[in-house]
Each structure stands twice: as C-alpha cells, then as structure tokens.
Design an enzyme around this catalytic site. Structure first.
Site, PDB file in Angstrom:
ATOM      1  N   GLU A 278       0.111 -35.284   6.963  1.00  0.00           N
ATOM      2  CA  GLU A 278       0.847 -34.008   7.059  1.00  0.00           C
ATOM      3  C   GLU A 278       1.639 -33.929   8.435  1.00  0.00           C
ATOM      4  OE1 GLU A 278       0.565 -31.575   3.426  1.00  0.00           O
ATOM      5  OE2 GLU A 278      -0.394 -30.504   4.854  1.00  0.00           O
ATOM      6  N   GLU A 281       3.964 -36.315   9.143  1.00  0.00           N
ATOM      7  CA  GLU A 281       5.241 -36.193   8.472  1.00  0.00           C
ATOM      8  C   GLU A 281       5.953 -35.074   9.079  1.00  0.00           C
ATOM      9  OE1 GLU A 281       4.574 -35.479   4.198  1.00  0.00           O
ATOM     10  OE2 GLU A 281       6.810 -35.167   3.917  1.00  0.00           O
ATOM     11  N   CYS A 298      -0.840 -29.265  -1.116  1.00  0.00           N
ATOM     12  CA  CYS A 298      -2.182 -29.613  -1.400  1.00  0.00           C
ATOM     13  C   CYS A 298      -2.576 -28.632  -2.748  1.00  0.00           C
ATOM     14  CB  CYS A 298      -3.093 -28.858  -0.625  1.00  0.00           C
ATOM     15  SG  CYS A 298      -3.072 -29.727   1.302  1.00  0.00           S
ATOM     16  N   SER A 318       6.015 -31.621   1.150  1.00  0.00           N
ATOM     17  CA  SER A 318       5.448 -32.750   1.832  1.00  0.00           C
ATOM     18  C   SER A 318       5.052 -33.810   0.558  1.00  0.00           C
ATOM     19  CB  SER A 318       3.991 -32.230   2.373  1.00  0.00           C
ATOM     20  OG  SER A 318       3.222 -33.479   2.697  1.00  0.00           O
ATOM     21  N   LYS A 357      -6.171 -28.521 -11.068  1.00  0.00           N
ATOM     22  CA  LYS A 357      -6.417 -29.928 -10.602  1.00  0.00           C
ATOM     23  C   LYS A 357      -6.639 -30.929 -11.818  1.00  0.00           C
ATOM     24  CE  LYS A 357      -6.636 -29.387  -5.949  1.00  0.00           C
ATOM     25  NZ  LYS A 357      -5.667 -30.118  -5.105  1.00  0.00           N
ATOM     26  N   GLU A 360      -3.120 -31.839 -12.615  1.00  0.00           N
ATOM     27  CA  GLU A 360      -2.757 -32.912 -11.525  1.00  0.00           C
ATOM     28  C   GLU A 360      -3.385 -34.295 -11.531  1.00  0.00           C
ATOM     29  OE1 GLU A 360      -4.310 -32.079  -7.677  1.00  0.00           O
ATOM     30  OE2 GLU A 360      -2.462 -32.707  -6.711  1.00  0.00           O
ATOM     31  N   GLU A 365       2.383 -39.672 -11.786  1.00  0.00           N
ATOM     32  CA  GLU A 365       2.844 -40.050 -10.406  1.00  0.00           C
ATOM     33  C   GLU A 365       1.767 -40.361  -9.584  1.00  0.00           C
ATOM     34  OE1 GLU A 365       3.564 -37.170 -11.434  1.00  0.00           O
ATOM     35  OE2 GLU A 365       5.783 -36.483 -11.324  1.00  0.00           O
ATOM     36  N   CYS A 502      -8.105 -21.514  -2.577  1.00  0.00           N
ATOM     37  CA  CYS A 502      -8.965 -22.020  -3.475  1.00  0.00           C
ATOM     38  C   CYS A 502     -10.371 -21.332  -3.603  1.00  0.00           C
ATOM     39  CB  CYS A 502      -9.212 -23.480  -3.071  1.00  0.00           C
ATOM     40  SG  CYS A 502      -7.818 -24.437  -2.443  1.00  0.00           S
TER      41      CYS A 502
END
Lengths: 574, 161
Positions: A278, A281, A298, A318, A357, A360, A365, A502
C-alpha cells in the site's frame, strides 16, 4: 441541580437528565430494551416504566426528564406487574427455542424472563411467523425472534447511516426487514454486523461456518491452517471473563492447534505485507500523478459501501487485497510451493472480528489461479463456540508461538485492528521509503482515538501529505462530499466501517459495556509498544518473501497475487 | 413523468415523503417499485425507510388493483350479520385472500371497516355498486355478471380490430 427522591433515596440530578440516568447515578438499575446510549430516546418498549407520585400513568424513565421534588418508585408492585406483563407478551410472541438458540445464555429477553420469574404461559395466541433470511453469506436474519426494540434499525440508520433495514408494515405484522423483504444479499447492507452487536436476542446473527471448518479438519486429505486477525487477540478473553483488553495471543495459538489446525499463522504478517504494497502504491500514485486520494481497502464493509453508493470512486480504492486475503494468497502460492503441498488441498481458515469478511472471502475476484484465497471465516464468537464444544479450557491453556515464516509481524501490524492503525502503520513505512531514514517518533496521536473524522498533515521529507481517518461508515459521506468539493487535496484516507475499527467489529463478543471499545484499543497499542520491531519494512520474514518470491512491492508477480479489482454494485442490484 | 411529479417538492426534504407517495398513487394507481427507488434518491432517504412508510399506511398499495375492486364490509353491524362468511365465500370463489388480486387481474378483494349502510347489512361493494343483505348463495351469480361483462368487452375490442 435538581433534588428528587427515587425509592426514598435523595438524589441530586442535573437538569434535562432522564429519570433513568438519575437512578443509575445512585446505583438503581432500571431494565431497558429499546434504549440506546447517546441516541434520542424512543420510549417504545415500555420496560423502563416507573411510578411518579401525582402522575396517573406509568412513566417511561428513559425519555422523561427529572423535575424538582419528584418522588419516584422504580420497584412498586404496580411497576413490577407492568414490566412482567410486557416481558410475558414479548415471550409469548417468540419461538422460545432457547435450548437450541445461538444466544442461549447471552440474551436480554431470556434475562428479563428470569428476572421477572416467568413461570407459566398466561397469554397463548397467534405467533408471528416470518421466514429466516439466509440470503447473505455473512449474516442471518430471523424475524420470528425479533422483539421490535428497533436498536438494529437505529444502528443501521443513525450510527452507520446505511439504512439497509427498517420497520415495515404495522401492528401484528410489523417486521424489521429489507426493502420488499428481498433478503440482505440484494439490499444495500454492507454486512458490518453492528446490528448483531446491539440485538437483544438472536434475531440477527452471523452465518455460522463452524460445521464446514470442522468437516475440513477431519478430512485427512486437507491441509487445514488458521490465521488470526489482530483484533481477535485483544477481545476473545472477554468471553472467558478475563478483564477487558487482555492479550491472549499465546493461548489462542495453543487452542487452535488443539482444535486440529496443522499450522497457525498470524494475519499480522500479511498486514505488514499490505503496508509494503500500500505504501508503494501510494508513492506511485503521488509521483506519477494518478488518482488521489487513495482509500484503504482493508475493510470489506467499506469497500462494499463504496461499490454500492459511489461506484464512480472505485478507482480511488487501493488495489491491495485485505490482509487475510493476502495471507491466504501467499499461503496457497509461496508457502504451498515451499512445503510441497498442492494448493487445492490447502484449506485456509481466517479467525476474524468481522462478519463482512465471510462475504469477502466468497468474492469471485479474490482468488489466485482460480483457487479461492480463503476458504472459511470464523468470527471471534464462533471460535469460542468451537473451543467450548471441543473441551478446550481457555483458562489453563499454555502459551505457544505462531508458525513461521507467515507468523512474524511488527507492531505496526497489530494496530491494524483499530481506527487510525492502518494509516499509522503505512506512514511509518512510507517515511522510510521516501526519505530513507528511520522515523524517530512512531506515534501519530492526531489520528488515534474515537472521533468520527481525524485529519492530519504529515511532513515526510519535503513532502506534505494530507491524510484523514474515517472512524465508522456513518461519517464517510461527510468525508466524500469534502473530497468532491476539493478544497483540500487529500492524499490518503483510511476508512473502517465499524466505530472504533475492527476491535469493535460485528463478529466480536456481544455485551453492552460502553467502556469496552476504549479498553480494547488500548490493548492493541500496548502490544505495539512492547514489540521490539514496530515497522513493517523491518520484518525479516517480509524482507525474505520479497527476496525469494515477490521481488519488490508492486512487482508484476505481487500484482497477480496480492492485488484485486472491484465491482459496481449499483448495476448488480438493479 | 415521475420527474414532473417531483418538481413541486423540495429535494432532500423527508417531510415531503407522504405527499409524494400520494401523488404517485394518484397517477399510477399504486406505488411501482422503480418509482419508490426514485423517491428515495430524490429525498436522499434509504430505500428501506420509504418502503417502511409505504407499507405502514393502509392507503398505499404496492401492487396494481384488479379491474373490479370488491370491498367486503367488516364493520360491527355486518359482523353481527356474519359478513365473515361472505368474505370466506368470496375468498374461496376467487381463490385469493383479502388484500390480494386474482391472477387474471379481474378482481381485487379488500375488507373495509364500515361502509355506512348498516341497515342493509351485510354489505358488499363492487366498484360503484352496493349489494345489500348479501347471502353466500348469491355470490357466484354476482361475480358471473362481472366476468361476462369482461368477456363481452374483450370480444368487442378484438372485433373492432
């Protein structure tokens, strides 16, 4: 100051205080169901009623302000009878399947039934009969268990400002549901699970994956490994009556090994990896004048929110996968090759503080060579259930260490679990990347804490970075309109969907203790403080993986394995 | 068309919600799903809130009405005269429940609290016609009349083409 008497006790209260708060200040507990701290009272459930001298009816204490000379009784027979009747009516319109309920032993309705000694069925009649919504891969909605307190609706609308669910219909047919009762999976819901944390019953709960995980563990052909998110280690102790904010990393590792996981890794390793990717990037975006500001990716709840509501800004996200997905991808490529394991036989389980999650990990993808990066996600609560089922007594567990090389981590990784942590970790590495010097003072206090939006200007060498941290998805619209106005050119923005990060995620232990978030956050910063290495780029395992496999951050192979793309969900739903 | 309906109202002001929904129902006869989404976007409200309001009030319908609307009075006088049986008979005959519309869109069955014609209880109202002192035996005959009318109309329409 106002003086009044509650249960013959003289009480000093401030003006505009509610009866509920005044009673609390002298240690008198009044039960509540719909009441939410810091939100405007609705007075809907009536369980908090009290008797006020000179007033005809019973008064809801959560919404009634104190007045001079009031004489209040919170425990008179009339009050007790009224409350008991309310509980009885709620219980009689409820499935009463406590023995096989996921919230057995941690249910507010059950507690009230116990408290008011319900011993018989006085009101037997028609019960509401709604289907369970299992459309989502993260959460289940069981409206038959709903007592219509409205706390989930208010959390979704007023705190998170997502508005996926609301009251529909009226009277006996009232139901908290998504538009057209279509199921969470086709609604705007970001599956953050904050509604689960406030639900008094099991009407909202996670979609459990414990069965799949146990089946995989008992399958001899599978190489089952676990990874633990930073926020889990500071909260799971609460389920075992340890003080808030106890760090139990060592016991967790032992516990997972005893459950039958072949290897136990630390998601913190890939949090460091995320930082490497990151930070580079971000440097690339700034130097080559690409799309700015860059958003962190994230938090899958935040990603889903952006995909639903601002698909035009997807390029700002990102492209880094979230840490546990990176860990899965590295395990099934680098580690599998190193150990001579077929990635198809590897089964990666993530222990996460989070419900999204789960969604996710099922995203199409997120795979490498068409093999899904992560196979199953367990929330903190599900792990506790597994420990209990398998007779793993947490109190007497010895401590153990993570397996390597995907177990080593820095202090920067552990603070990923709290709002501002990803930003702070990234800045520590970005400073080194840009200036080549070690950062002296590692703490960025401006971006810590529980404020909704935290802004700071960071000087790195000659560069001036405008950064912001959004704490809780409810504050993000303000940030986005600020970006669109364009008064300040932001470079880097961190967003976490859950208030506090979190550490207060939707998969964490459920209890209504207001001080929990602060204590848990403190625990993470303490772990960071005690670490000998507090910067991602100094993590030796990370240096090795780049040497042996990934070449350098943002290299072609790193892009294939560690980066992802996003989807315009507005088109998907319509 | 919907945009014209919105023009009267200030955007992003949630207090306009019910008035807008009423206007939409006046035009369409019900609240179509895609229009509800447009209302939510216009007033910057979550879709769930608009849907919540639309289902809370009895005046709003989410499905189009049938060609003929049958209203069975369930007021006190009609109740005493056993209008419940009339309703059951209609439900059986039409194979739908109160509040629903037949698959051929010919009939919608509703209940009302009191029509105000208690002297001729039990009362059934179909479109503009009132049927007093209805008995269960009359029901097939009444419905047949509307079905025949519909058939004749279809014949006439196709004949003209």
């Amino acid at each position: 100051m106002i003086e009044l008497t509650i249960n013959n006790i003289k009480v000093q209260a401030e003006e505009n205080m509610t009866i509920l708060d005044a009673a609390k200040s002298v240690g008198i507990h009044i039960p509540t169901l719909c009441h939410m701290k810091d939100l405007f009272p609705t007075g809907a459930c009536r369980i908090c009623v009290v008797e006020v001298d000179g007033m005809k009816g019973l008064i809801p204490s959560c919404s009634y302000p104190v007045a001079e000379g009031m004489e209040i009784k919170t425990n008179s027979t009339r009050v007790k009878n009224a409350r008991k009747t309310i509980v009885e009516l709620l219980v009689e319109n409820h499935p009463q399947d406590c023995l096989i309920c996921v919230r057995n032993g941690n249910c507010e309705l059950q507690n009230l039934a116990k408290k008011y000694s319900l011993r018989e069925h006085r009101y037997i009649g028609e019960k509401k009969n709604h289907a369970i919504d299992i459309s989502s891969s993260s959460m289940e909605r069981d409206p038959a268990k709903c007592i219509l307190c409205g706390r989930c609706v208010r959390t979704c609308n007023e705190i998170q400002k997502v508005g996926a669910i609301d009251f529909t219909n009226r009277g006996f047919r009232t139901n908290v549901t998504t538009p057209y009762n279509k199921g969470l999976n086709v609604s705007d819901c970001i599956l953050c699970g904050q509604c689960i944390l406030v639900c008094p019953t099991a009407a909202l709960r996670e979609r459990s994956s414990t069965k799949e995980v146990m089946n995989a563990i008992s399958n001899k052909n599978k190489f089952v490994v676990a990874q633990i998110a930073p926020a889990v280690r500071a909260t799971i102790g609460e389920e075992y009556n340890l003080p808030l904010g106890s760090n139990v990393t060592g016991q967790l590792v032992t516990g997972l090994r005893r459950l039958g996981f072949k290897r136990v890794f630390d998601t913190n390793f890939s949090a460091d990896l995320t930082i490497m990717e990151e930070a580079s990037e971000l440097a690339d975006r700034i130097i080559n004048k690409k799309v700015l500001p860059m958003f962190t990716s994230c938090c899958p709840g935040w990603v889903k929110y952006l995909e639903h509501n601002h698909p035009e800004m997807i390029d700002n996200l990102s492209t880094c996968k979230s840490p546990h997905e990176m860990e899965g991808a590295v395990l099934k490529s680098y580690y599998a090759k190193k150990m001579g394991i077929d990635p198809k036989d590897m089964y990666v389980v993530s222990i996460m503080p989070c419900t999204v999650k789960k969604f996710e990990s099922a995203r199409p993808e997120l795979n490498y060579n068409k093999i899904q990066d992560v196979d199953a996600v367990l929330t903190t609560r599900e792990l506790v259930r597994l420990f209990n089922m398998m007779g793993i007594d947490f109190d007497d567990l010895p401590e153990d260490e993570f397996d390597n090389p995907l177990g080593e981590s820095s202090g920067a990784a552990v603070i990923f679990g709290t709002s501002g942590g990803v930003m702070e970790a990234a800045l520590r590495t970005a400073y080194f990347n840009i200036t080549g010097k070690e950062l002296e003072k590692l703490e960025f206090y401006d971006i810590r804490g529980l404020e909704g939006i935290k802004k700071s200007i960071i000087h790195i060498g000659e560069m001036e970075l405008n950064v912001a941290v959004v704490n809780g998805i409810g504050n993000v619209e303000q940030m986005i309109s600020e970006i669109k106005e364009g008064k300040i050119k932001y470079h880097f923005i961190e967003v976490m969907a859950c208030p506090g990060g979190c550490i207060n995620g939707g998969g964490q232990p459920i209890h209504q203790k207001p001080e929990k978030v602060k204590k848990r956050i403190q625990a993470l910063y303490e772990i960071d403080q005690k670490m000998s290495n507090r910067k991602s780029y100094n993590n030796v395992s990370i240096q090795n993986i780049y040497k042996e496999f990934l070449i350098e951050p943002n290299s072609h192979i790193a892009h294939n394995i560690l980066h992802t793309s996003y989807t315009d969900r507005r088109k998907l739903i319509k | 068309m919907v945009e014209q309906l919105f023009q009267k109202y200030e955007p992003s002001n949630r207090s306009n919600l019910i008035a807008i929904l009423q206007d939409i129902q006046n035009v369409f006869g019900y609240l179509p799903e895609n229009v509800i989404q447009q209302v939510a976007d216009y007033l910057k409200l979550p879709l769930s809130s608009v849907y919540g309001v639309a289902t809370f009030y009895n005046q709003f319908r989410l499905k189009p009405l049938g060609k003929n609307v049958i209203r069975v009075c369930r007021g006190t006088a009609c109740h005493v005269k056993e209008s419940e049986n009339i309703l059951s008979a209609l439900e059986l005959e039409l194979k739908i429940k109160a509040g629903e519309t037949t698959r051929d869109k010919l009939f919608t069955l509703e209940t009302v609290a009191c029509i105000g014609a208690c002297s001729i209880a039990p009362v059934v109202n179909i479109n503009d016609e009132y049927y007093g002192r209805v008995t269960i035996r009359e029901i097939p005959k009444i419905l047949k009349k509307f079905r025949l009318e519909n058939k004749a109309q279809i014949k006439q329409n196709t004949g003209e083409e």
